[in-house]
Design a protein around this motif. Structure first.
Motif, PDB file in Angstrom:
ATOM      1  N   MET A 145       0.871  -1.174   0.000  1.00 27.05           N
ATOM      2  CA  MET A 145       0.000   0.000   0.000  1.00 27.05           C
ATOM      3  C   MET A 145       0.911   1.227   0.000  1.00 27.05           C
ATOM      4  O   MET A 145       1.564   1.536   1.008  1.00 27.05           O
ATOM      5  CB  MET A 145      -0.906   0.003   1.238  1.00 27.05           C
ATOM      6  N   ILE A 146       0.969   1.901  -1.147  1.00 28.03           N
ATOM      7  CA  ILE A 146       1.871   3.034  -1.345  1.00 28.03           C
ATOM      8  C   ILE A 146       1.050   4.286  -1.611  1.00 28.03           C
ATOM      9  O   ILE A 146       0.104   4.271  -2.408  1.00 28.03           O
ATOM     10  CB  ILE A 146       2.827   2.780  -2.524  1.00 28.03           C
ATOM     11  N   VAL A 147       1.426   5.375  -0.950  1.00 28.22           N
ATOM     12  CA  VAL A 147       0.799   6.676  -1.184  1.00 28.22           C
ATOM     13  C   VAL A 147       1.663   7.451  -2.168  1.00 28.22           C
ATOM     14  O   VAL A 147       2.884   7.557  -1.989  1.00 28.22           O
ATOM     15  CB  VAL A 147       0.647   7.457   0.127  1.00 28.22           C
ATOM     16  N   ALA A 148       1.046   7.974  -3.227  1.00 28.16           N
ATOM     17  CA  ALA A 148       1.783   8.661  -4.292  1.00 28.16           C
ATOM     18  C   ALA A 148       1.645  10.173  -4.170  1.00 28.16           C
ATOM     19  O   ALA A 148       0.554  10.687  -3.905  1.00 28.16           O
ATOM     20  CB  ALA A 148       1.281   8.206  -5.660  1.00 28.16           C
ATOM     21  N   PRO A 192      -4.422 -12.764  -9.475  1.00 25.83           N
ATOM     22  CA  PRO A 192      -3.177 -13.339  -8.952  1.00 25.83           C
ATOM     23  C   PRO A 192      -1.938 -12.469  -9.124  1.00 25.83           C
ATOM     24  O   PRO A 192      -1.014 -12.556  -8.298  1.00 25.83           O
ATOM     25  CB  PRO A 192      -3.037 -14.651  -9.727  1.00 25.83           C
ATOM     26  N   THR A 193      -1.854 -11.631 -10.163  1.00 22.10           N
ATOM     27  CA  THR A 193      -0.647 -10.817 -10.337  1.00 22.10           C
ATOM     28  C   THR A 193      -0.723  -9.480  -9.599  1.00 22.10           C
ATOM     29  O   THR A 193       0.280  -8.782  -9.484  1.00 22.10           O
ATOM     30  CB  THR A 193      -0.385 -10.529 -11.828  1.00 22.10           C
ATOM     31  N   VAL A 194      -1.886  -9.118  -9.110  1.00 21.69           N
ATOM     32  CA  VAL A 194      -2.059  -7.808  -8.472  1.00 21.69           C
ATOM     33  C   VAL A 194      -1.684  -7.908  -7.000  1.00 21.69           C
ATOM     34  O   VAL A 194      -2.291  -8.656  -6.237  1.00 21.69           O
ATOM     35  CB  VAL A 194      -3.501  -7.295  -8.641  1.00 21.69           C
ATOM     36  N   ARG A 195      -0.679  -7.114  -6.622  1.00 19.90           N
ATOM     37  CA  ARG A 195      -0.113  -7.227  -5.280  1.00 19.90           C
ATOM     38  C   ARG A 195      -0.409  -6.044  -4.381  1.00 19.90           C
ATOM     39  O   ARG A 195       0.007  -6.034  -3.210  1.00 19.90           O
ATOM     40  CB  ARG A 195       1.418  -7.419  -5.362  1.00 19.90           C
ATOM     41  N   GLY A 196      -1.080  -5.011  -4.899  1.00 23.30           N
ATOM     42  CA  GLY A 196      -1.359  -3.891  -4.018  1.00 23.30           C
ATOM     43  C   GLY A 196      -1.851  -2.659  -4.738  1.00 23.30           C
ATOM     44  O   GLY A 196      -2.310  -2.728  -5.890  1.00 23.30           O
ATOM     45  N   LEU A 197      -1.765  -1.528  -4.038  1.00 24.23           N
ATOM     46  CA  LEU A 197      -2.293  -0.252  -4.519  1.00 24.23           C
ATOM     47  C   LEU A 197      -1.236   0.841  -4.415  1.00 24.23           C
ATOM     48  O   LEU A 197      -0.467   0.872  -3.457  1.00 24.23           O
ATOM     49  CB  LEU A 197      -3.486   0.189  -3.667  1.00 24.23           C
ATOM     50  N   VAL A 198      -1.214   1.722  -5.398  1.00 20.25           N
ATOM     51  CA  VAL A 198      -0.457   2.972  -5.313  1.00 20.25           C
ATOM     52  C   VAL A 198      -1.447   4.084  -5.614  1.00 20.25           C
ATOM     53  O   VAL A 198      -1.897   4.241  -6.746  1.00 20.25           O
ATOM     54  CB  VAL A 198       0.716   3.012  -6.303  1.00 20.25           C
ATOM     55  N   VAL A 199      -1.811   4.836  -4.591  1.00 22.59           N
ATOM     56  CA  VAL A 199      -2.888   5.817  -4.715  1.00 22.59           C
ATOM     57  C   VAL A 199      -2.412   7.146  -4.151  1.00 22.59           C
ATOM     58  O   VAL A 199      -1.742   7.182  -3.113  1.00 22.59           O
ATOM     59  CB  VAL A 199      -4.163   5.356  -3.965  1.00 22.59           C
ATOM     60  N   GLY A 200      -2.763   8.228  -4.811  1.00 21.47           N
ATOM     61  CA  GLY A 200      -2.309   9.530  -4.372  1.00 21.47           C
ATOM     62  C   GLY A 200      -3.410  10.490  -4.014  1.00 21.47           C
ATOM     63  O   GLY A 200      -3.930  10.504  -2.902  1.00 21.47           O
ATOM     64  N   ARG A 201      -3.814  11.298  -5.008  1.00 21.79           N
ATOM     65  CA  ARG A 201      -4.703  12.424  -4.736  1.00 21.79           C
ATOM     66  C   ARG A 201      -6.026  12.017  -4.112  1.00 21.79           C
ATOM     67  O   ARG A 201      -6.557  12.722  -3.253  1.00 21.79           O
ATOM     68  CB  ARG A 201      -4.938  13.200  -6.036  1.00 21.79           C
TER      69      ARG A 201
END
Length: 302
Positions: A48-51, A272-281
């Motif tokens: 879980m990454i904040v952009a 299966p290939t999706v490992r998470g989220l990168v979300v910002g605004r």
């Protein structure tokens, strides 16, 4: 129009940051050197990454607020709050923002992603000749950061895309040589009659962009994908079957329909290939101003 007031945003001591930058610029490298690190992935295998790399491209708007991200102290406060929430693994940003966060001690034990190509300024004629004006692979290695991210927009009618393709491939090679993950964010893009660049989120376009991005460079061993949810979320199953590279979903602009965005992400996160989220605004500037609640909801999807 400014962003709506946010709840519980910590105050940022701007004079102290300016003092350090003025009198002790080496404090940034010192903070990077002593920063406690962690693996890219923990036991749950999720990210879980904040952009917050938008401002360096001149993209300061959120919804109808053209300069919502222009107040740096406010942005830093929102980032510090988001990074403090349980389940948030790290941040994606450009050097100026990451340097501030290092000085604030907000990156300890977090995944830090450096944003690599920011030369394709929003609205510029050269937007698709997207030069690498941000972090270089050697910068990411020198600072002890954990990964890099680059944007790859491909317009079949714009020769600038070929320059970006080639430089992207070389960046992937350089990151792989250092055994550093690089997150590639690919799009098929087109200009509308007014000259505004639009990303095509149809299933066919996203499938093609994934196929192109997956084949760049001399090794894909350290390549991740950062992909959008398609216009029709039900298409994501077959779209993500295009590659075996690990992927994260990007948030993008969600407008006022935050709940609808969460539902789209929830379905795609099961693949299966999706490992998470990168979300910002959409998390940093939610319509109701409650950053913590928006971040916690997104974490809950994982």
């Amino acid at each position: 129009m400014p962003a709506p007031p946010a709840k519980d945003i910590p105050a940022i001591d701007v004079p102290d940051l300016v003092r350090l930058r003025t009198h002790h610029p080496e404090a940034i490298a010192e903070a990077a050197a002593r920063r406690p690190r962690r693996p890219l992935l923990k036991d749950n295998g999720r990210l879980m990454i904040v952009a917050a790399d938008h401002p360096a491209r001149g993209a300061l708007g959120v919804g109808g607020r053209e300069l919502a991200m222009a107040n740096r102290a406010d942005l830093l406060g929102r980032l510090c709050l988001a990074l403090s929430r349980p389940g948030v693994d790290g941040v994606l940003a450009t050097a100026d923002i990451l340097d501030d966060l290092l000085l604030l001690g907000a990156l300890d034990g977090k995944v830090v992603m450096g944003s690599m190509n920011r030369g394709g300024l929003q609205g510029a004629r050269f937007e698709l000749d997207d030069r690498f004006t941000g972090h270089r692979p050697e910068d990411i290695q020198r600072l002890g950061f954990d990964a890099g991210k680059l944007l790859l927009r491909i317009d079949y009618d714009d020769p600038g895309s070929l320059n970006t393709l080639e430089s992207t491939a070389r960046a992937i090679d350089e990151m792989a040589a250092r055994r550093l993950p690089v997150f590639v964010e690919p799009f098929i893009s087109r200009r509308d009659p007014d000259g505004v660049l639009r990303n095509d989120l149809s299933a066919e376009a996203v499938t093609r962009s994934i196929a192109i991005a997956s084949g760049l460079g001399g090794s894909s061993a350290y390549t991740w994908l950062k992909v959008p949810v398609t216009d029709d979320p039900d298409d994501m199953d077959r779209v993500m079957a295009t590659s075996t590279l690990p992927a994260v979903l990007l948030g993008g602009e969600v407008g006022d329909d935050q709940d609808g965005a969460y539902e789209k992400w929830r379905g795609a996160l099961r693949l299966p290939t999706v490992r998470g989220l990168v979300v910002g605004r959409s998390l940093l500037y939610p319509a109701d101003g409650d950053v913590a609640a928006a971040v916690d909801t997104a974490v809950g999807l994982l």
